[in-house]
Design a protein around this motif. Sequence first.
Motif, PDB file in Angstrom:
ATOM      1  N   GLU A  43      29.229  32.965  27.824  1.00  0.00           N
ATOM      2  CA  GLU A  43      28.433  32.258  28.832  1.00  0.00           C
ATOM      3  C   GLU A  43      27.341  31.369  28.228  1.00  0.00           C
ATOM      4  OE1 GLU A  43      26.911  35.051  31.708  1.00  0.00           O
ATOM      5  OE2 GLU A  43      28.765  34.983  32.854  1.00  0.00           O
ATOM      6  N   LEU A  44      26.639  31.825  27.207  1.00  0.00           N
ATOM      7  CA  LEU A  44      25.539  31.072  26.610  1.00  0.00           C
ATOM      8  C   LEU A  44      25.819  30.923  25.117  1.00  0.00           C
ATOM      9  CD1 LEU A  44      22.619  29.947  27.149  1.00  0.00           C
ATOM     10  CD2 LEU A  44      21.799  32.157  26.357  1.00  0.00           C
ATOM     11  N   ILE A  45      25.896  29.673  24.627  1.00  0.00           N
ATOM     12  CA  ILE A  45      26.210  29.455  23.211  1.00  0.00           C
ATOM     13  C   ILE A  45      25.328  28.368  22.615  1.00  0.00           C
ATOM     14  CG2 ILE A  45      28.616  30.183  23.417  1.00  0.00           C
ATOM     15  CD1 ILE A  45      29.387  27.210  23.311  1.00  0.00           C
ATOM     16  N   LYS A  46      25.201  28.453  21.300  1.00  0.00           N
ATOM     17  CA  LYS A  46      24.520  27.405  20.545  1.00  0.00           C
ATOM     18  C   LYS A  46      25.555  26.662  19.712  1.00  0.00           C
ATOM     19  CE  LYS A  46      19.796  28.903  19.661  1.00  0.00           C
ATOM     20  NZ  LYS A  46      18.841  29.320  18.627  1.00  0.00           N
ATOM     21  N   LEU A  65      29.771  16.957  26.379  1.00  0.00           N
ATOM     22  CA  LEU A  65      30.319  18.317  26.367  1.00  0.00           C
ATOM     23  C   LEU A  65      30.131  18.990  27.725  1.00  0.00           C
ATOM     24  CD1 LEU A  65      29.147  19.691  22.899  1.00  0.00           C
ATOM     25  CD2 LEU A  65      31.470  19.107  23.581  1.00  0.00           C
ATOM     26  N   ALA A  66      28.943  18.865  28.282  1.00  0.00           N
ATOM     27  CA  ALA A  66      28.644  19.508  29.557  1.00  0.00           C
ATOM     28  C   ALA A  66      29.566  18.994  30.665  1.00  0.00           C
ATOM     29  CB  ALA A  66      27.187  19.271  29.934  1.00  0.00           C
ATOM     30  N   ILE A  74      21.220  23.477  28.408  1.00  0.00           N
ATOM     31  CA  ILE A  74      19.949  24.193  28.510  1.00  0.00           C
ATOM     32  C   ILE A  74      18.883  23.478  27.693  1.00  0.00           C
ATOM     33  CG2 ILE A  74      18.774  26.390  28.064  1.00  0.00           C
ATOM     34  CD1 ILE A  74      20.826  26.493  30.343  1.00  0.00           C
ATOM     35  N   GLN A  75      19.225  23.118  26.459  1.00  0.00           N
ATOM     36  CA  GLN A  75      18.278  22.365  25.639  1.00  0.00           C
ATOM     37  C   GLN A  75      18.987  21.725  24.457  1.00  0.00           C
ATOM     38  OE1 GLN A  75      15.206  24.903  24.122  1.00  0.00           O
ATOM     39  NE2 GLN A  75      16.541  26.007  22.727  1.00  0.00           N
ATOM     40  N   VAL A  76      18.342  20.695  23.933  1.00  0.00           N
ATOM     41  CA  VAL A  76      18.789  20.050  22.693  1.00  0.00           C
ATOM     42  C   VAL A  76      17.561  19.931  21.809  1.00  0.00           C
ATOM     43  CG1 VAL A  76      19.817  17.998  21.656  1.00  0.00           C
ATOM     44  CG2 VAL A  76      20.544  18.725  23.926  1.00  0.00           C
ATOM     45  N   ILE A  77      17.591  20.647  20.697  1.00  0.00           N
ATOM     46  CA  ILE A  77      16.466  20.591  19.754  1.00  0.00           C
ATOM     47  C   ILE A  77      17.025  20.273  18.387  1.00  0.00           C
ATOM     48  CG2 ILE A  77      14.699  21.928  18.558  1.00  0.00           C
ATOM     49  CD1 ILE A  77      14.179  23.435  21.056  1.00  0.00           C
ATOM     50  N   VAL A  82      22.290  23.868  23.218  1.00  0.00           N
ATOM     51  CA  VAL A  82      22.508  25.143  23.895  1.00  0.00           C
ATOM     52  C   VAL A  82      23.177  24.846  25.230  1.00  0.00           C
ATOM     53  CG1 VAL A  82      21.436  27.219  24.847  1.00  0.00           C
ATOM     54  CG2 VAL A  82      20.474  26.154  22.811  1.00  0.00           C
ATOM     55  N   LEU A  83      24.361  25.469  25.437  1.00  0.00           N
ATOM     56  CA  LEU A  83      25.124  25.283  26.670  1.00  0.00           C
ATOM     57  C   LEU A  83      25.258  26.599  27.414  1.00  0.00           C
ATOM     58  CD1 LEU A  83      28.143  23.046  25.552  1.00  0.00           C
ATOM     59  CD2 LEU A  83      26.085  22.322  26.754  1.00  0.00           C
ATOM     60  N   TYR A  84      25.294  26.504  28.749  1.00  0.00           N
ATOM     61  CA  TYR A  84      25.500  27.677  29.589  1.00  0.00           C
ATOM     62  C   TYR A  84      26.542  27.354  30.651  1.00  0.00           C
ATOM     63  CZ  TYR A  84      24.852  31.002  33.379  1.00  0.00           C
ATOM     64  OH  TYR A  84      25.084  31.917  34.353  1.00  0.00           O
ATOM     65  N   ARG A  85      27.458  28.296  30.847  1.00  0.00           N
ATOM     66  CA  ARG A  85      28.406  28.207  31.955  1.00  0.00           C
ATOM     67  C   ARG A  85      28.695  29.622  32.417  1.00  0.00           C
ATOM     68  NH1 ARG A  85      34.134  25.879  30.789  1.00  0.00           N
ATOM     69  NH2 ARG A  85      34.468  27.990  30.066  1.00  0.00           N
ATOM     70  N   GLU A  86      28.558  29.851  33.710  1.00  0.00           N
ATOM     71  CA  GLU A  86      28.813  31.184  34.254  1.00  0.00           C
ATOM     72  C   GLU A  86      30.291  31.509  34.124  1.00  0.00           C
ATOM     73  OE1 GLU A  86      28.082  33.656  38.382  1.00  0.00           O
ATOM     74  OE2 GLU A  86      27.167  31.707  38.104  1.00  0.00           O
ATOM     75  N   ALA A  87      30.587  32.726  33.702  1.00  0.00           N
ATOM     76  CA  ALA A  87      31.976  33.154  33.530  1.00  0.00           C
ATOM     77  C   ALA A  87      32.637  33.295  34.897  1.00  0.00           C
ATOM     78  CB  ALA A  87      32.036  34.470  32.783  1.00  0.00           C
ATOM     79  N   ASP A  88      33.839  32.743  35.017  1.00  0.00           N
ATOM     80  CA  ASP A  88      34.609  32.822  36.252  1.00  0.00           C
ATOM     81  C   ASP A  88      35.851  33.663  35.970  1.00  0.00           C
ATOM     82  OD1 ASP A  88      35.745  32.461  38.710  1.00  0.00           O
ATOM     83  OD2 ASP A  88      36.294  30.360  38.389  1.00  0.00           O
ATOM     84  N   PRO A  89      35.888  34.917  36.430  1.00  0.00           N
ATOM     85  CA  PRO A  89      37.019  35.795  36.118  1.00  0.00           C
ATOM     86  C   PRO A  89      38.364  35.231  36.585  1.00  0.00           C
ATOM     87  CG  PRO A  89      35.248  37.025  37.196  1.00  0.00           C
ATOM     88  CD  PRO A  89      34.874  35.593  37.225  1.00  0.00           C
TER      89      PRO A  89
END
Length: 148
Positions: A43-46, A65-66, A74-77, A82-89
């Motif tokens: 769900e959350l990766i760098k 990518l998004a 989420i952020q770019v430093i 950092v990307l987030y996507r909720e897991a969809d079963p």
Amino acid sequence: MTSKERAAWRAKANTLEPIIQIGKEGITDNLITQIDDTLDVRELIKIRVHLETAPQTPKEIAPQLAQRLGADVIQVIGGVIVLYREADPQRIEEKKRKRGSGNAKAKAKKKVKIKGLRQRQREKEAKNPYAVYDRLNKDKNKKPSRTK
């Protein structure tokens, strides 16, 4: 996504290590597939972008990518995205069905039994009756151990 939610995800991402790297080839189909699978699991990766070799800057890569992954930036430093996507079963199950059971390779694999030295020697002697004499001669030619 609200700014408070984004701040909470940023706090969680603080301890993560980048697990995917983008280099001189930039965004490829294989990279998208890899990130997609990783987002399904975590769900959350760098993502680390190598600044010297990447064809674009991280701020240009992140929205691309998004958009292709249906994720939130989420952020770019610096060189880290950092990307987030909720897991969809449901989507994960659909992917598994498309790929197959995954057990075909495991079922096709032949079981290998590891044989010990004595068992190999017995099989050798069963095939060749003179092999017994080879073993006996080896024992005679051994140097006696020194005892005190």
